[in-house]
Design a protein around this motif. Sequence first.
Motif, PDB file in Angstrom:
ATOM      1  N   LYS A 158      -8.790  18.496  -2.235  1.00 20.53           N
ATOM      2  CA  LYS A 158      -8.879  17.441  -3.081  1.00 20.53           C
ATOM      3  C   LYS A 158      -7.621  16.434  -2.908  1.00 20.53           C
ATOM      4  CE  LYS A 158      -7.166  18.079  -8.555  1.00 20.53           C
ATOM      5  NZ  LYS A 158      -6.542  18.853  -9.108  1.00 20.53           N
ATOM      6  N   LEU A 159      -7.159  16.254  -2.110  1.00 22.55           N
ATOM      7  CA  LEU A 159      -6.067  15.287  -1.769  1.00 22.55           C
ATOM      8  C   LEU A 159      -6.577  14.076  -1.194  1.00 22.55           C
ATOM      9  CD1 LEU A 159      -3.157  14.080  -1.262  1.00 22.55           C
ATOM     10  CD2 LEU A 159      -3.233  14.933   0.695  1.00 22.55           C
ATOM     11  N   GLU A 160      -7.702  14.691   0.333  1.00 21.56           N
ATOM     12  CA  GLU A 160      -8.504  13.773   0.940  1.00 21.56           C
ATOM     13  C   GLU A 160      -9.128  13.187  -0.318  1.00 21.56           C
ATOM     14  OE1 GLU A 160      -9.830  16.984   4.367  1.00 21.56           O
ATOM     15  OE2 GLU A 160      -7.569  16.131   5.507  1.00 21.56           O
ATOM     16  N   GLN A 161      -9.834  14.073  -0.632  1.00 28.97           N
ATOM     17  CA  GLN A 161     -11.329  13.414  -1.704  1.00 28.97           C
ATOM     18  C   GLN A 161     -10.580  12.002  -2.227  1.00 28.97           C
ATOM     19  OE1 GLN A 161     -12.226  16.810  -3.508  1.00 28.97           O
ATOM     20  NE2 GLN A 161     -13.697  17.643  -1.488  1.00 28.97           N
ATOM     21  N   MET A 162      -9.136  12.597  -3.502  1.00 25.62           N
ATOM     22  CA  MET A 162      -9.068  11.813  -4.166  1.00 25.62           C
ATOM     23  C   MET A 162      -8.132  10.661  -3.093  1.00 25.62           C
ATOM     24  SD  MET A 162      -5.447  10.091  -5.229  1.00 25.62           S
ATOM     25  CE  MET A 162      -4.185  11.738  -4.260  1.00 25.62           C
ATOM     26  N   ARG A 163      -7.725  10.717  -1.972  1.00 27.30           N
ATOM     27  CA  ARG A 163      -7.358   9.269  -1.253  1.00 27.30           C
ATOM     28  C   ARG A 163      -8.467   8.592  -1.068  1.00 27.30           C
ATOM     29  NH1 ARG A 163      -2.566   8.374  -0.641  1.00 27.30           N
ATOM     30  NH2 ARG A 163      -2.798   6.672   0.907  1.00 27.30           N
ATOM     31  N   SER A 164      -9.702   9.150  -0.956  1.00 28.31           N
ATOM     32  CA  SER A 164     -10.732   8.633   0.252  1.00 28.31           C
ATOM     33  C   SER A 164     -11.592   7.307  -1.736  1.00 28.31           C
ATOM     34  CB  SER A 164     -11.864   9.264   0.395  1.00 28.31           C
ATOM     35  OG  SER A 164     -12.522  10.243  -0.072  1.00 28.31           O
ATOM     36  N   ASN A 165     -11.654   8.253  -2.259  1.00 29.16           N
ATOM     37  CA  ASN A 165     -12.747   7.692  -3.904  1.00 29.16           C
ATOM     38  C   ASN A 165     -11.829   6.584  -4.062  1.00 29.16           C
ATOM     39  OD1 ASN A 165     -13.234   7.493  -6.157  1.00 29.16           O
ATOM     40  ND2 ASN A 165     -13.378   9.143  -6.577  1.00 29.16           N
ATOM     41  N   PRO A 166     -12.358   4.663  -4.006  1.00 31.23           N
ATOM     42  CA  PRO A 166     -11.929   4.215  -4.190  1.00 31.23           C
ATOM     43  C   PRO A 166     -12.058   4.141  -5.960  1.00 31.23           C
ATOM     44  CG  PRO A 166     -13.907   3.642  -3.386  1.00 31.23           C
ATOM     45  CD  PRO A 166     -13.893   5.584  -3.074  1.00 31.23           C
ATOM     46  N   LYS A 167     -12.313   4.847  -6.260  1.00 33.40           N
ATOM     47  CA  LYS A 167     -12.177   4.454  -8.550  1.00 33.40           C
ATOM     48  C   LYS A 167     -11.112   5.343  -8.623  1.00 33.40           C
ATOM     49  CE  LYS A 167     -16.842   4.133  -9.176  1.00 33.40           C
ATOM     50  NZ  LYS A 167     -18.214   4.658  -9.934  1.00 33.40           N
ATOM     51  N   THR A 168     -10.012   6.009  -7.537  1.00 38.13           N
ATOM     52  CA  THR A 168      -8.700   6.728  -8.287  1.00 38.13           C
ATOM     53  C   THR A 168      -7.838   5.708  -8.600  1.00 38.13           C
ATOM     54  OG1 THR A 168      -9.310   8.415  -6.211  1.00 38.13           O
ATOM     55  CG2 THR A 168      -7.568   8.004  -7.400  1.00 38.13           C
ATOM     56  N   LYS A 169      -7.411   6.192 -10.068  1.00 43.37           N
ATOM     57  CA  LYS A 169      -6.533   5.355 -10.292  1.00 43.37           C
ATOM     58  C   LYS A 169      -4.878   5.648 -10.409  1.00 43.37           C
ATOM     59  CE  LYS A 169      -9.040   3.714 -13.794  1.00 43.37           C
ATOM     60  NZ  LYS A 169      -9.644   3.656 -15.175  1.00 43.37           N
ATOM     61  N   ASN A 170      -4.126   5.655  -9.696  1.00 42.60           N
ATOM     62  CA  ASN A 170      -2.580   6.119  -9.982  1.00 42.60           C
ATOM     63  C   ASN A 170      -2.271   7.161  -8.042  1.00 42.60           C
ATOM     64  OD1 ASN A 170      -0.371   6.665  -9.693  1.00 42.60           O
ATOM     65  ND2 ASN A 170       0.259   8.124 -10.938  1.00 42.60           N
ATOM     66  N   ARG A 171      -3.040   6.469  -7.562  1.00 41.80           N
ATOM     67  CA  ARG A 171      -3.166   7.118  -6.272  1.00 41.80           C
ATOM     68  C   ARG A 171      -1.668   7.470  -6.223  1.00 41.80           C
ATOM     69  NH1 ARG A 171      -7.503   6.722  -3.483  1.00 41.80           N
ATOM     70  NH2 ARG A 171      -8.043   4.311  -4.032  1.00 41.80           N
ATOM     71  N   PRO A 172      -0.791   6.882  -5.875  1.00 37.54           N
ATOM     72  CA  PRO A 172       0.666   7.172  -5.088  1.00 37.54           C
ATOM     73  C   PRO A 172       1.141   8.307  -5.747  1.00 37.54           C
ATOM     74  CG  PRO A 172       0.845   5.255  -5.372  1.00 37.54           C
ATOM     75  CD  PRO A 172      -0.062   5.313  -5.918  1.00 37.54           C
ATOM     76  N   GLY A 173       1.556   8.323  -7.157  1.00 35.68           N
ATOM     77  CA  GLY A 173       1.298   9.692  -8.294  1.00 35.68           C
ATOM     78  C   GLY A 173       0.851  10.871  -8.126  1.00 35.68           C
TER      79      GLY A 173
END
Length: 187
Positions: free
Chosen positions: A60-75
């Motif tokens: 899930k972390l890898e998917q979230m980090r590779s999604n350019p539309k992710t908001k608040n990636r650091p959080g």
Amino acid sequence: MSAFLFRVCVVVLLLTAALPAQRHRDPLTQPEIDQVRDASWEPKERLALYVQFARARLVKLEQMRSNPKTKNRPGQTHDLLDDFQLLYDELNDNIDTYVDRKDDIRKPLKLIIEADNEFQAKLRALKDAADVPPDEVRVYEFVLTNILETLDTSAEDHRKLLADQEDAAKHKKLNSNSSAKSGGKPE
């Protein structure tokens, strides 16, 4: 007497106000909680579930980090790393419980050792990623460092424990199904 009662009320209010800040949310979903509960009698199943859930958090972390539309990636990265840490700590707590009961956990330990290597590689890749802005890294750097230290120590402990279990099995000092004999469940 009223001054004493006032002080007690103030202390109670301060303690209850501090509690939410100290609480971690449960990293398990309700279906995952049900699966763990259903496997509570079987170390092999329960430990495999914790590996599966920890792996799912990294996916899930890898998917979230590779999604350019992710908001608040650091959080979100911080929160998923924190979930992973909580699950991995729970895995280690369960291992300790089964070792204390002298259960034979050689088979799940082999799975765990493989997962340790996989988890270390993925998390080191995140730590070494060159394309992450420094201000983003600062948000999750502490939890990532803690996880890597825990993984390093645990991986070594798991390998040593497997060797100890192999030796104990040669001398028939392990319970093959102690949960049925003892009637106890892990904590």
